[in-house]
Design an enzyme around this catalytic site. Structure first.
Site, PDB file in Angstrom:
ATOM      1  N   ASP A  16       1.085  -1.217  -0.080  1.00 19.83           N
ATOM      2  CA  ASP A  16       0.032   0.010  -0.157  1.00 19.83           C
ATOM      3  C   ASP A  16       0.857   1.295   0.046  1.00 19.83           C
ATOM      4  O   ASP A  16       1.787   1.301   0.932  1.00 19.83           O
ATOM      5  CB  ASP A  16      -0.855  -0.243   1.228  1.00 19.83           C
ATOM      6  CG  ASP A  16      -1.858   1.273   1.081  1.00 19.83           C
ATOM      7  OD1 ASP A  16      -1.286   2.315   0.939  1.00 19.83           O
ATOM      8  OD2 ASP A  16      -3.239   0.866   1.464  1.00 19.83           O
ATOM      9  N   HIS A  17       0.941   1.727  -1.110  1.00 21.79           N
ATOM     10  CA  HIS A  17       2.264   2.819  -1.172  1.00 21.79           C
ATOM     11  C   HIS A  17       2.017   4.114  -0.072  1.00 21.79           C
ATOM     12  O   HIS A  17       2.904   4.760   0.078  1.00 21.79           O
ATOM     13  CB  HIS A  17       2.126   3.453  -2.635  1.00 21.79           C
ATOM     14  CG  HIS A  17       1.160   4.615  -2.958  1.00 21.79           C
ATOM     15  ND1 HIS A  17       0.058   4.230  -3.614  1.00 21.79           N
ATOM     16  CD2 HIS A  17       1.462   5.774  -2.942  1.00 21.79           C
ATOM     17  CE1 HIS A  17      -0.450   5.478  -3.711  1.00 21.79           C
ATOM     18  NE2 HIS A  17       0.180   6.202  -3.380  1.00 21.79           N
TER      19      HIS A  17
ATOM     20  N   HIS B  85      -5.658   2.750   1.285  1.00 22.34           N
ATOM     21  CA  HIS B  85      -5.155   4.079   1.854  1.00 22.34           C
ATOM     22  C   HIS B  85      -5.766   4.557   3.023  1.00 22.34           C
ATOM     23  O   HIS B  85      -5.192   4.933   4.182  1.00 22.34           O
ATOM     24  CB  HIS B  85      -5.183   5.160   0.582  1.00 22.34           C
ATOM     25  CG  HIS B  85      -4.472   4.549  -0.644  1.00 22.34           C
ATOM     26  ND1 HIS B  85      -3.257   3.525  -0.410  1.00 22.34           N
ATOM     27  CD2 HIS B  85      -4.538   4.920  -1.894  1.00 22.34           C
ATOM     28  CE1 HIS B  85      -2.840   3.197  -1.793  1.00 22.34           C
ATOM     29  NE2 HIS B  85      -3.786   4.064  -2.676  1.00 22.34           N
TER      30      HIS B  85
END
Ligand code: BG6
Length: 518
Positions: free
Chosen positions: A203-204, A266
């Site tokens: 999950d960036h 996010h």
């Protein structure tokens, strides 16, 4: 040894135990001709090389279907780097060294022989660690994850390891499934060939400095955490706003919508870091245990709750900064009658001791007035018996804003006296800015994530139970929307803060959104 120096030592040891030495590794990128490789992965690896953060030696092998030589692959990557690197300019001598470590394996993902060729390539390295310490980055369509893992396992490049010390790892991109059953299915496919310790789900947002700083801020300071409870906090707002529309990603977005694209990953990640309990250490499992516990405490919603506490929206044509934006339904590859949501606002309750009775309002959307993400913790107001009480003025409640992007920083808002003979109050801000304090150094999220995966540290990656719990939350809400066309009230003008129902969500509670500004 006095108590505080003992504590210092303990803290230092816990902090340092999260950073292992990084062994020489081979990184194999599946989907090496794709957008992610060009835009994010190669620029991130290049910058790690600039900072001498990569192990010595290291190797990068691109695996993709397109016919090309290693040299033409390298030239394409250099081209991409010039376009997408965060510094734009490419240092020639770093690039030349970097390029020497890059190779290309041309094969189709479903072609067994291709994995044989990959194995030969990997085993041609003279360094033993390069031959064994392998990171497989699956930058492909998730429907291919299982197949790749199976092929890798068949040729002996991936061995399921039960007892830690795993040398081979899989990094998988989002979206991890499109609902709980598909995520479970995907997990089952991967788990056949790799242990959970070997699977790194990206999950960036977790690679962003400011998101990581949420835990540092909360658990390395004595003053804030004491206030971080239902006794002091009135409510929390989390906003992840984007000024862009879906643009060319209509095909993908039609299948995802804001709920799957942003909330499931996010936004829930940010929520869990903001609200979780302190972990027993900074080790991956300790941190992830607490995040999962938090997500499991999110109160499930009944259909009546969903009707009350969930707002969805879709943008129609509007204007942002003088630029016209088409309606979502007119975007390329979007069904002209689409009911997909491009905006979501939710009121969530966290049923645990700390947060009982404190609403968490979260929202995300495309084509909003600004691109900005922030967490605002609004505290309960001071008793209004002294200032402003007689004149009926409401005191501004204190708030703490963690600004995740852009203009990364933290701001505390409180009331101050306006100089002069009259007793006049005005909210003022005390502000910490990353750029001012540390200089304008903003590494890309992927730099940190790639480095952590190479170092085999899973703290910043999503664990199986975490991804599944997040899907359970999102699925329960989405199920209430199935087949329900959007009503007029659910559309919003591009360039505004979503449908008016989003304001009503807080308005009915006597609260209001504080919109981020840039
Ligand atoms: C991605 C979503 O995961 O995150 C995109 O698929 C979104 O739709 C992006 O635009 C936002 O990331 P960032 O880092 O720009 O906030």
């Amino acid at each position: 040894m006095n108590e505080s120096s003992h504590l210092d030592e303990l803290l230092a040891s816990r902090a340092s135990s999260t950073r292992r030495t990084i062994d020489p590794s081979t990184v194999v990128i599946f989907g090496a001709s794709g957008d992610l490789t060009a835009r994010k992965l190669i620029p991130a690896l290049y910058h790690l090389a600039v900072e001498r953060a990569l192990p010595t030696p290291y190797r990068i092998i691109g695996f993709a279907r397109r016919e090309k030589t290693p040299d033409s692959f390298r030239s394409e990557l250099l081209e991409a780097l010039r376009k997408y690197s965060r510094t734009r300019t490419v240092d020639e001598s770093v690039w030349n060294d970097f390029a020497k470590n890059i190779d290309y394996c041309q094969a189709d993902i479903s072609e067994a022989a291709g994995y044989g060729r990959l194995k030969q390539m990997i085993q041609s390295a003279s360094d033993e660690k390069l031959r064994n310490n392998l990171l497989f980055y699956l930058a492909t369509n998730p429907s291919q994850f299982g197949e790749i893992a199976e092929h890798l396992s068949q040729v002996g490049l991936l061995t399921k390891c039960e007892n830690g010390g795993c040398l081979q790892r899989l990094v998988v991109e989002k979206p991890f499934g499109h609902d709980l059953p598909s995520a479970q299915q995907l997990n089952a496919e991967l788990i056949r060939h790799a242990h959970e310790n070997q699977i790194f789900r990206i999950d960036h947002y977790l690679g962003k400095e400011t998101v990581q700083n949420i835990l540092t801020f909360r658990f390395s300071n004595g003053i804030f955490e004491n206030l971080w409870t239902r006794d002091s906090v009135d409510h929390v707002q989390i906003t992840v706003a984007e000024k862009l529309g879906v643009g060319s990603r209509g095909g993908y977005y039609e299948e995802s919508g804001a709920m799957r694209d942003m909330i499931q990953n996010h936004v829930l990640q940010v929520l869990s870091l903001v609200a979780m309990e302190p972990p027993v250490s900074l080790e991956a499992e300790a941190v992830r245990d607490e995040k999962v516990k938090l997500l499991k405490s999110v109160r499930p919603m009944t259909p009546a709750d969903i009707a009350r506490n969930v707002v969805r929206g879709q943008y129609f044509a509007g204007e942002i900064d003088g630029e016209t934006r088409p309606a979502y339904r007119s975007e390329p590859k979007v069904n002209p009658k689409s009911n997909v949501e491009t905006f979501v606002a939710l009121k969530l309750w966290i049923d645990n001791w700390r947060w009982s009775g404190v609403p968490f309002y979260v929202r995300t959307g495309k084509n909003l007035p600004v691109s900005a993400s922030e967490v605002r913790v609004q505290f309960k107001p001071a008793p209004n018996i002294l200032y402003g009480a007689k004149s009926g003025v409401r005191l501004d409640p204190n708030s703490l804003t963690l600004r995740l992007q852009p203009d990364e920083g933290i701001a505390l808002r409180f009331n101050g006296k306006v100089p002069g003979a009259a007793t006049k109050l005005q909210p003022v801000r005390m502000q910490f800015s990353y750029d001012t304090e540390f200089g304008a150094y903003t590494p890309e999220a992927y730099e940190r994530l790639l480095l952590e995966a190479i170092a085999a540290d899973a703290t910043l990656f999503i664990r199986r139970d975490e991804v599944e719990t997040a899907w359970a939350i999102v699925d329960s809400i989405r199920s209430a929307w199935t087949d329900k066309p959007l009503t007029n009230r659910e559309f919003y003008l591009a360039g505004t803060w979503g449908p008016t129902a989003s304001d009503d969500l807080l308005g009915t509670d006597g609260r209001e959104w504080k919109h981020p500004t840039v």
